[in-house]
Design an enzyme around this catalytic site. Structure first.
Site, short mmCIF file in Angstrom:
data_model
loop_
_atom_site.label_atom_id
_atom_site.label_comp_id
_atom_site.label_asym_id
_atom_site.label_seq_id
_atom_site.Cartn_x
_atom_site.Cartn_y
_atom_site.Cartn_z
N CYS A 1 0.89 -1.23 -0.06
CA CYS A 1 0.00 -0.09 -0.09
C CYS A 1 0.99 1.35 -0.14
O CYS A 1 0.69 2.07 -0.66
CB CYS A 1 -0.91 0.03 1.30
SG CYS A 1 -1.91 1.38 1.15
N CYS B 1 -6.45 -3.17 7.03
CA CYS B 1 -7.66 -2.39 7.07
C CYS B 1 -8.85 -3.16 6.23
O CYS B 1 -10.04 -3.05 6.78
CB CYS B 1 -7.52 -1.27 6.43
SG CYS B 1 -6.93 -1.23 4.72
#
Lengths: 392, 363
Positions: free
Chosen positions: B110, B207
């Site tokens: 990410c 997440c």
């Protein structure tokens, strides 16, 4: 020098007309409930009645043919979903619409499908032409309703509603048009258009948000969608949004000057488009040759991502849009543009510029300058990025 | 941290809606930068059951939190949609790693592909001078203006482990405004600034996975992922203890959920993706002294004699090691002491004291 951010997103919503801002303050003391018989009620009722008359005059209809709503989405849903319960719906189980409608029509049509109706969606191509061949092929004695927008929110193209309504009527089908994006941009005479229903929204022509109107031709069936008190002759319950309705009535009165506003917007838009095509030679205006409202340009700027363009323009003080405001935040580029046959890249590189009565030439000139320099900047970065090695 | 003298400049700040990046944005405003906030929408949270804002870094109400902080600071704020990229660069590799018996580390991807690639581009597009994030990490410049990442002053929160793939040539464009603070200070500062997120729980976990766990996430979202079943074998004897439901359910050092009972504690000591066998054994078999790492990124040249500190997982305190080049971007790491549960798929991150030198992926 121009102050503050400059607005080129009139199709999303319009500013409250400057004169109207003063009128609203004048009306603030009339806070009564229009359904009340006492003096307070009468004052409020007067505002609503006058507004209804003013809008009826502007559209060439009778005041009793207008039903006030909360806006365009409620209007479209009420007409489409309501008719599914009408007497005609017993026999007629098909609906016809287009592939470029506002989501409040598209989704209402999806709902109709879940209720056992067949929905035909007629394509509009990138030149802005409706597939009449397809339309005439599917239009039949089974058609309950034809619902097509008068003006498209993203490209500004105008559909030939009068011709469509004539064909629909010949087969006994009802005709609805979503006229939300047309009012305040072209002159509208509903009697002349020959539709049975039309939908309007106040905040697209300089009135307050939270109100709109449905035109339902006298004698046509109308299904009450919101049940409750007897407001709007029992056709739409709920205490009237008096200030917003009055504001819409006030703006309807202003539509008398529509020919002047039309010329003003047309001149600015044509100037904008000519300049952009000259300064960004590979740019393209979607459906430029089609009949359009005079305020909207959908510009394809190849190699530039709409999202980046929007942010950069915002930071420079220009408010524009990449498509319908309702769908921003989704990863897919404009569905309407894709349905019109633009590639994913083209749709993603499209910018919607929409002007209004208050737009000035100075604003357009400074916008052109900003847009040209941003497109240049973004293309330079992209070229550098494409040649950069991909990190492993 | 030296800032160019002419002006403070324009900064794009990545705002997740958490307390750290919110405080980072507020600090930059305080320091006189022109600040633009941006949130990356990476996953459609309507499709999973994460309780809103409950301890993950990017759930949907977090976008609203970031927006309200931006409003309070009176800075422009944008949400950019990165769902497709996030799926391709982060979630898909995450799933295929698990299916191949590795334990992935999606936060690094990410950072690599979204925060420090997409956002660097966004930074350039918007004519910004810097990109800022709320990482606990610091950038120092030496006399020659050469930039390096060093660990945060908050040892406990230090996040340099997740930053080893950052290209060295962008370091002079990066700001870590809270890198010199500890978490308590960040919270106090946020309270003082009335940031709505000041008391928000720290983000933990991955997440997009949510509270159902990664195996259920894979089952629900990747029903076609190839499940490799096999034997659960005892190390070193090779005795088959039971059958298991897929190698993706196991990670090195795992003790719970093995589906067996045993007198002494048993741990996963090896996952063999080829045969599908998962080996369990006593804790002592978890310790190894050598590992191979690949796809390495270095911020400076290293020599095989250097004694460096290598972390094999985020929570690892690091072990002393030497590093030897094998070929290409593949290196061997030799620890002075055996290390527990070196896990394929995790990152090995290399430090010289507080300075981040680089790292690679454990084979």
């Amino acid at each position: 020098m121009l102050n503050g951010p400059i607005y080129f997103d009139y199709n999303a919503t319009s500013p409250i007309h400057p004169e109207l801002q003063e009128k609203i303050v004048e009306w603030l003391p009339f806070w009564g409930n229009p359904s009340s018989v006492h003096a307070h009620g009468r004052q409020a009722k007067k505002l609503v009645r006058e507004a209804r008359q003013s809008i009826a005059d502007a559209l060439g209809v009778s005041p009793l043919e207008l039903i006030f709503t909360s806006g365009g989405s409620e209007g479209n849903n009420t007409v489409i979903c309501g008719l599914l319960f009408s007497a005609q719906a017993e026999e007629r189980k098909e609906l016809i619409t287009t592939t470029i409608e506002h989501p409040s029509v598209t989704r209402a049509m999806d709902f109709a499908e879940t209720q056992g109706f067949k929905v035909h969606r007629i394509e509009v191509n990138r030149q802005g032409e409706l597939d009449f061949f397809h339309f005439e092929r599917v239009l039949s004695e089974k058609t309950l309703l034809v619902s097509m927008m008068l003006a498209n929110n993203e490209t500004g193209i105008l559909l030939p509603i009068k011709k469509i309504a004539t064909l629909a009527k010949a087969r006994g089908a009802l005709m609805h048009t979503d006229a939300v994006q047309a009012i305040g941009k072209i002159n509208i005479n509903l009697g002349d258009l020959g539709v049975d229903y039309a939908t309007f929204s106040g905040h697209k022509f300089y009135a307050l948000k939270g109100t709109g109107a449905i035109y339902a031709r006298r004698g046509q069936e109308f299904f009450n969608y919101i049940h409750g008190g007897g407001q709007e002759r029992g056709r739409r319950a709920g205490t009237e949004n008096v200030l917003a309705i009055a504001s819409m009535g006030y703006m309807a009165h202003k539509l008398q000057k529509m020919p002047e506003h039309y010329e003003h917007m047309l001149e600015l838009r044509d100037f904008f488009e000519a300049q952009i095509l000259q300064k960004i030679p590979d740019a393209e205006i979607t459906s430029q040759k089609a009949k359009r409202v005079p305020n909207t340009s959908s510009v394809i700027l190849p190699g530039v991502h709409g999202e980046s363009l929007l942010m950069s323009l915002d930071i420079k003080g220009f408010s524009v849009s990449t498509g319908s405001a309702c769908s921003s935040g989704s990863s897919e580029p404009s569905v309407v543009l894709r349905n019109m046959g633009l590639t994913r890249d083209e749709a993603q590189s499209s910018l919607r510029v929409s002007m209004g009565w208050m737009t000035t030439r100075e604003e357009v000139e400074s916008f052109i300058e900003a847009l040209v320099s941003i497109v240049d900047h973004l293309r330079n970065i992209k070229n550098r990025g494409d040649s950069r090695a991909n990190p492993s | 941290m030296p800032i160019p003298a002419k002006s403070k400049g324009r900064v794009l700040v990545a705002m997740s809606g958490g307390v750290d990046s919110s405080a980072a944005a507020a600090l930059l405003v305080d320091q006189g930068y022109e600040v633009i906030g941006v949130t990356m929408q990476v996953w459609d949270y309507s499709s999973c059951n994460i309780e809103e804002g409950a301890g993950t870094c990017c759930s949907s109400s977090d976008v609203d939190d970031a927006r309200s902080v931006a409003d309070l600071l009176n800075i422009p704020f944008y949400v950019i949609n990165c769902e497709d990229e996030f799926k391709e660069k982060v979630i898909d590799p995450f799933v295929s790693d698990y299916m191949a018996g590795r334990t992935p580390l999606p936060c690094v991807n990410c950072n690599t592909y979204l925060k420090f690639d997409r956002l660097i581009e966004k930074m350039q597009e918007l004519n910004c001078d810097y990109l800022a994030t709320g990482h606990y990490a610091q950038i120092v410049h030496d006399k020659n203006g050469d930039a390096a990442i060093v660990t945060s002053t908050d040892d406990w929160k230090d996040q340099t482990y997740f930053l080893f793939t950052l290209p060295k040539d962008i370091l002079n464009k990066i700001l870590f405004p809270i890198g010199h603070m500890n978490k308590t200070d960040v919270r106090e500062y946020s309270l003082k600034k009335n940031l709505v997120v000041a008391r928000k729980k720290d983000s933990t976990g991955i997440c997009f996975v949510g509270d159902k766990g990664y195996a259920n996430f894979i089952r629900d979202n990747y029903p076609a992922a190839p499940v490799k079943t096999g034997n659960l074998r005892l190390y070193p004897s090779g005795a088959v203890l039971t059958q298991h439901q897929g190698i993706h359910n196991f990670t090195y050092g795992q003790r719970k959920g093995l589906g067996i009972s045993s007198e002494q504690p048993l741990y996963v000591v090896k996952v063999d993706a080829e045969s599908g066998d998962v080996w369990v054994g006593e804790e002592k078999y978890l310790f190894t002294q050598k590992m191979t790492i690949e796809n390495c990124h270095w911020h400076k040249n290293i020599s095989p004699e250097e004694r460096l500190c290598v972390k094999v997982r985020y929570a690892h305190k690091g072990g002393e090691a030497t590093i030897e080049h094998v070929e290409g971007s593949i290196y061997n790491v030799y620890f002075s002491e055996p290390q527990r549960a070196i896990t394929p798929g995790q990152a090995a991150v290399v430090y010289d004291g507080a300075r981040l030198i680089g790292g690679g992926w454990i084979r």
